[in-house]
Design a protein around this motif. Structure first.
Motif, PDB file in Angstrom:
ATOM      1  N   ASP A  44      18.397  -1.260  60.699  1.00  0.00           N
ATOM      2  CA  ASP A  44      17.790  -1.058  61.887  1.00  0.00           C
ATOM      3  C   ASP A  44      17.782   0.085  62.881  1.00  0.00           C
ATOM      4  OD1 ASP A  44      15.795  -1.482  64.119  1.00  0.00           O
ATOM      5  OD2 ASP A  44      16.949  -3.324  65.005  1.00  0.00           O
ATOM      6  N   THR A  45      16.952   1.063  62.510  1.00  0.00           N
ATOM      7  CA  THR A  45      17.213   2.413  63.341  1.00  0.00           C
ATOM      8  C   THR A  45      16.364   2.620  64.360  1.00  0.00           C
ATOM      9  OG1 THR A  45      15.656   3.516  61.554  1.00  0.00           O
ATOM     10  CG2 THR A  45      17.948   3.561  60.911  1.00  0.00           C
ATOM     11  N   THR A  46      15.911   1.651  64.781  1.00  0.00           N
ATOM     12  CA  THR A  46      14.965   1.658  65.925  1.00  0.00           C
ATOM     13  C   THR A  46      15.515   2.376  67.305  1.00  0.00           C
ATOM     14  OG1 THR A  46      14.111  -0.499  65.579  1.00  0.00           O
ATOM     15  CG2 THR A  46      13.742   0.192  67.751  1.00  0.00           C
ATOM     16  N   GLY A  47      14.776   3.230  67.606  1.00  0.00           N
ATOM     17  CA  GLY A  47      15.396   4.188  68.568  1.00  0.00           C
ATOM     18  C   GLY A  47      16.182   5.300  68.585  1.00  0.00           C
ATOM     19  N   LEU A  48      16.477   5.599  67.022  1.00  0.00           N
ATOM     20  CA  LEU A  48      17.295   6.788  66.635  1.00  0.00           C
ATOM     21  C   LEU A  48      16.383   7.707  66.740  1.00  0.00           C
ATOM     22  CD1 LEU A  48      20.249   6.202  65.660  1.00  0.00           C
ATOM     23  CD2 LEU A  48      19.473   6.667  63.558  1.00  0.00           C
ATOM     24  N   PRO A  49      16.839   9.063  67.056  1.00  0.00           N
ATOM     25  CA  PRO A  49      16.087  10.046  67.631  1.00  0.00           C
ATOM     26  C   PRO A  49      15.691  10.741  66.020  1.00  0.00           C
ATOM     27  CG  PRO A  49      17.969  10.412  68.733  1.00  0.00           C
ATOM     28  CD  PRO A  49      18.052   9.263  67.948  1.00  0.00           C
ATOM     29  N   ALA A  89      29.859   1.735  62.685  1.00  0.00           N
ATOM     30  CA  ALA A  89      29.272   2.949  63.010  1.00  0.00           C
ATOM     31  C   ALA A  89      29.893   4.047  62.276  1.00  0.00           C
ATOM     32  CB  ALA A  89      29.428   3.254  64.513  1.00  0.00           C
ATOM     33  N   CYS A  90      29.408   5.045  62.239  1.00  0.00           N
ATOM     34  CA  CYS A  90      30.086   6.499  61.609  1.00  0.00           C
ATOM     35  C   CYS A  90      30.187   7.711  62.451  1.00  0.00           C
ATOM     36  CB  CYS A  90      29.021   6.702  60.351  1.00  0.00           C
ATOM     37  SG  CYS A  90      29.764   8.054  59.691  1.00  0.00           S
ATOM     38  N   GLY A  95      23.456   5.452  63.877  1.00  0.00           N
ATOM     39  CA  GLY A  95      22.879   4.097  63.793  1.00  0.00           C
ATOM     40  C   GLY A  95      23.821   3.243  63.158  1.00  0.00           C
ATOM     41  N   PRO A  96      23.315   2.128  62.943  1.00  0.00           N
ATOM     42  CA  PRO A  96      24.183   1.113  62.376  1.00  0.00           C
ATOM     43  C   PRO A  96      24.667   1.289  61.004  1.00  0.00           C
ATOM     44  CG  PRO A  96      22.010   0.182  62.559  1.00  0.00           C
ATOM     45  CD  PRO A  96      22.061   1.610  63.181  1.00  0.00           C
TER      46      PRO A  96
END
Ligand code: SF4
Length: 111
Positions: A44-49, A89-90, A95-96
């Motif tokens: 879920d990468t919602t909201g990731l630039p 995280a990384c 993102g997750p």
């Protein structure tokens, strides 16, 4: 006088029907196999630039590693999740991040 072959066939058919009937009875009682543990999804990468999304793609991040012995959980850049069953995280891939994931920048953890 009874035919031994007939007796054998009857015996076989009787046992086969008993096995089928017990299987049907189990199916009819509505019991299902217990579900296995749900696989963790960290996609879920919602909201990731867009730039972070691009980096994720460029580095080839995948939620489930296909590289033997190389998973995010064993990567030097991985930041562990606060609890088991959660995404981590990384340092470089935003993102997750799934501890079972992988990307092309994988680096073995040095203890
Ligand atoms: S650098 Fe790649 S392999 Fe290492 S934790 Fe980040 S996403 Fe996973």
């Amino acid at each position: 006088m009874s035919d031994p072959m007939m007796t054998s066939r009857r015996s076989f058919l009787g046992k086969s029907l008993a096995v089928l009937a017990s299987g049907a009875a189990l199916a009819a009682c509505g019991k299902k196999e217990a579900p296995g543990p749900k696989a963790l999804s960290c996609n879920d990468t919602t909201g990731l630039p867009p730039a972070d999304l691009q980096m994720r793609t460029t580095l080839g991040y995948v939620d489930a590693s296909v590289q033997p012995g190389k998973q995010c959980g064993g990567c030097q850049l991985y930041k562990a999740a606060p609890a088991d069953g959660q995404c981590g995280a990384c340092t470089i891939v935003k993102g997750p991040i799934n501890p079972a994931g992988y990307c092309n920048s994988w680096m073995a953890k040095t203890t």
